[in-house]
Design a protein around this motif. Structure first.
Motif, PDB file in Angstrom:
ATOM      1  N   ALA A   1       0.823  -1.209   0.000  1.00 30.12           N
ATOM      2  CA  ALA A   1       0.000   0.000   0.000  1.00 30.12           C
ATOM      3  C   ALA A   1       0.857   1.259   0.000  1.00 30.12           C
ATOM      4  CB  ALA A   1      -0.930  -0.011   1.216  1.00 30.12           C
ATOM      5  N   PHE A   2       1.900   1.268   0.821  1.00 28.03           N
ATOM      6  CA  PHE A   2       2.771   2.450   0.885  1.00 28.03           C
ATOM      7  C   PHE A   2       3.550   2.640  -0.419  1.00 28.03           C
ATOM      8  CE2 PHE A   2       2.543   2.153   5.675  1.00 28.03           C
ATOM      9  CZ  PHE A   2       1.914   3.373   5.828  1.00 28.03           C
ATOM     10  N   CYS A   3       3.995   1.537  -1.037  1.00 29.24           N
ATOM     11  CA  CYS A   3       4.717   1.650  -2.311  1.00 29.24           C
ATOM     12  C   CYS A   3       3.825   2.280  -3.380  1.00 29.24           C
ATOM     13  CB  CYS A   3       5.200   0.282  -2.776  1.00 29.24           C
ATOM     14  SG  CYS A   3       6.665  -0.320  -1.909  1.00 29.24           S
ATOM     15  N   ILE A   4       2.569   1.889  -3.399  1.00 29.38           N
ATOM     16  CA  ILE A   4       1.627   2.462  -4.360  1.00 29.38           C
ATOM     17  C   ILE A   4       1.448   3.952  -4.093  1.00 29.38           C
ATOM     18  CG2 ILE A   4      -0.794   2.477  -5.083  1.00 29.38           C
ATOM     19  CD1 ILE A   4      -0.770  -0.574  -4.729  1.00 29.38           C
ATOM     20  N   GLU A   5       1.390   4.331  -2.814  1.00 26.92           N
ATOM     21  CA  GLU A   5       1.268   5.750  -2.471  1.00 26.92           C
ATOM     22  C   GLU A   5       2.495   6.538  -2.929  1.00 26.92           C
ATOM     23  OE1 GLU A   5      -1.084   7.329   0.873  1.00 26.92           O
ATOM     24  OE2 GLU A   5      -0.419   5.486   1.869  1.00 26.92           O
ATOM     25  N   LEU A   6       3.684   5.954  -2.782  1.00 34.41           N
ATOM     26  CA  LEU A   6       4.892   6.652  -3.221  1.00 34.41           C
ATOM     27  C   LEU A   6       4.896   6.836  -4.738  1.00 34.41           C
ATOM     28  CD1 LEU A   6       7.676   5.076  -0.956  1.00 34.41           C
ATOM     29  CD2 LEU A   6       6.438   7.231  -0.651  1.00 34.41           C
ATOM     30  N   LEU A   7       4.421   5.834  -5.465  1.00 28.23           N
ATOM     31  CA  LEU A   7       4.290   5.980  -6.914  1.00 28.23           C
ATOM     32  C   LEU A   7       3.305   7.104  -7.251  1.00 28.23           C
ATOM     33  CD1 LEU A   7       4.212   2.255  -8.104  1.00 28.23           C
ATOM     34  CD2 LEU A   7       5.932   3.970  -8.705  1.00 28.23           C
ATOM     35  N   HIS A   8       2.241   7.192  -6.476  1.00 24.60           N
ATOM     36  CA  HIS A   8       1.268   8.274  -6.669  1.00 24.60           C
ATOM     37  C   HIS A   8       1.949   9.636  -6.505  1.00 24.60           C
ATOM     38  CE1 HIS A   8      -2.092  10.982  -6.097  1.00 24.60           C
ATOM     39  NE2 HIS A   8      -1.671  11.250  -4.884  1.00 24.60           N
ATOM     40  N   PHE A   9       2.790   9.777  -5.481  1.00 19.57           N
ATOM     41  CA  PHE A   9       3.482  11.042  -5.265  1.00 19.57           C
ATOM     42  C   PHE A   9       4.420  11.365  -6.437  1.00 19.57           C
ATOM     43  CE2 PHE A   9       2.427  10.496  -0.700  1.00 19.57           C
ATOM     44  CZ  PHE A   9       1.899  11.759  -0.475  1.00 19.57           C
ATOM     45  N   PHE A  10       5.061  10.346  -6.986  1.00 18.45           N
ATOM     46  CA  PHE A  10       5.954  10.574  -8.129  1.00 18.45           C
ATOM     47  C   PHE A  10       5.175  11.162  -9.298  1.00 18.45           C
ATOM     48  CE2 PHE A  10       7.616   9.060 -12.199  1.00 18.45           C
ATOM     49  CZ  PHE A  10       8.876   9.644 -12.191  1.00 18.45           C
ATOM     50  N   PHE A  11       4.042  10.550  -9.641  1.00 17.83           N
ATOM     51  CA  PHE A  11       3.264  11.055 -10.773  1.00 17.83           C
ATOM     52  C   PHE A  11       2.573  12.373 -10.441  1.00 17.83           C
ATOM     53  CE2 PHE A  11       3.607   6.550 -11.994  1.00 17.83           C
ATOM     54  CZ  PHE A  11       4.123   6.729 -13.271  1.00 17.83           C
ATOM     55  N   LEU A  12       2.239  12.572  -9.174  1.00 19.22           N
ATOM     56  CA  LEU A  12       1.662  13.850  -8.756  1.00 19.22           C
ATOM     57  C   LEU A  12       2.648  14.978  -9.014  1.00 19.22           C
ATOM     58  CD1 LEU A  12      -0.788  15.186  -7.327  1.00 19.22           C
ATOM     59  CD2 LEU A  12       0.445  14.869  -5.166  1.00 19.22           C
ATOM     60  N   GLY A  13       3.939  14.722  -8.789  1.00 19.64           N
ATOM     61  CA  GLY A  13       4.965  15.732  -9.009  1.00 19.64           C
ATOM     62  C   GLY A  13       5.183  16.070 -10.464  1.00 19.64           C
ATOM     63  N   GLN A  14       4.673  15.228 -11.377  1.00 19.92           N
ATOM     64  CA  GLN A  14       4.805  15.503 -12.811  1.00 19.92           C
ATOM     65  C   GLN A  14       3.587  16.231 -13.368  1.00 19.92           C
ATOM     66  OE1 GLN A  14       5.718  11.744 -14.762  1.00 19.92           O
ATOM     67  NE2 GLN A  14       7.907  12.127 -14.513  1.00 19.92           N
TER      68      GLN A  14
END
Length: 294
Positions: A156-169
């Motif tokens: 779950a946390f890994c998916i959230e971190l991926l979300h933050f990566f794409f949010l930053g783009q």
């Protein structure tokens, strides 16, 4: 993009915070590397493209992407790092040493490479950085505690971190990197060194002769683009390879020194301590429980 987002099942292999006063070297890993810059500045060279990293930046490097990192600021570089697979695999879940590239780890499914064409950097707003750091620290605690059901929470946390990566783009033009000056020559040199580091006679002249340029020109490119001498980079490769062999635990230190290209155990021990900060025997003792099989 939507398709893989609906099917991934991330597996966290390593969660760590790394603080480096000086850092310069190349790494290649068989899994994804998520890196958040908490403090400091650095140059990231990914497949020959240079990016200037600063606080709030996230780098997402897919498997086997060569990445050269060197610090450029007076304050230490602090990186929040997660090594992970996009999709859980029982055999791969037992692999621990992420930079151990061999015939087994080279075998990778297509669904692990869906991020290969994504721009590898994004930049977070201040408010999002706070949330990302909170999630990361929670992930690190779960990862270290290994309580029941920790794998599910880590996913779950890994998916959230991926979300933050794409949010930053989102809402910003992707950061365009600059092709590193003389990268073709540097890449050939790095590959040649990685294939021949075990030769104790490998030196600046041999490397530059193989590449087809003068020693002075190649030395200039290393210093100008990587801020490191050819000899220091060669030593870095040898020490990284030595660390992998020591962790495996099935060779004597003398054998390790010979395998990675040092002419004597004394030179190896001196170089190892100067680079790592501890002696090879101390490193072995600290990693005696780590093996590539889990």
């Amino acid at each position: 993009m939507e398709a893989w987002m609906n099917t991934i099942s991330p597996h966290a292999r390593m969660v760590k915070i790394v603080k480096s006063s000086t850092l310069s070297g190349e790494w290649v890993d068989f899994d994804h590397v998520f890196t958040y810059i908490e403090q400091g500045e650095a140059e990231f060279i990914l497949n020959g493209v240079k990016y200037l990293a600063k606080e709030g930046d996230i780098f997402l490097m897919p498997p086997f992407m060569p990445h050269i990192i060197r610090t450029t600021s007076a304050v230490p570089l602090i990186q929040y790092i997660v090594h992970f697979d996009l999709n859980y695999d029982d055999a791969r879940s037992r692999w621990k040493v992420t930079s151990l590239i061999d015939e087994e780890t080279k075998q990778i499914s297509e669904n692990e490479m869906v991020l290969a064409d994504v721009v590898p950097v994004s930049h977070l707003r201040t408010a999002d950085r706070i949330e990302l750091k909170r999630r990361f620290l929670m992930l690190q605690k779960v990862f270290l505690d290994e309580k029941p059901n920790h794998f599910l929470v880590e996913k779950a946390f890994c998916i959230e971190l991926l979300h933050f990566f794409f949010l930053g783009q989102e809402g910003e033009a992707n950061q365009e990197g600059k092709l590193t000056k003389g990268w073709g020559l540097l890449e050939k040199s790095i590959h040649f060194i990685n294939r021949n580091y075990s030769n104790p006679g490998l030196d600046n002249h041999t490397i530059s002769k193989h590449i087809g340029v003068s020693t002075n020109h190649l030395s200039f490119l290393f210093k100008d683009q990587l801020n490191i001498t050819i000899h220091k980079y060669l030593t870095h490769v040898r020490i990284e390879q030595a660390k992998l062999r020591i962790i495996e635990g099935n060779r004597s230190l003398t054998a390790v020194a010979k395998e990675v290209g040092f002419s004597s155990i004394h030179l190896f021990s001196r170089s190892f301590k100067a680079t790592v900060g501890i002696t090879p025997s101390q490193f072995y003792a600290a990693h005696s429980n780590i093996r590539t099989g889990g």
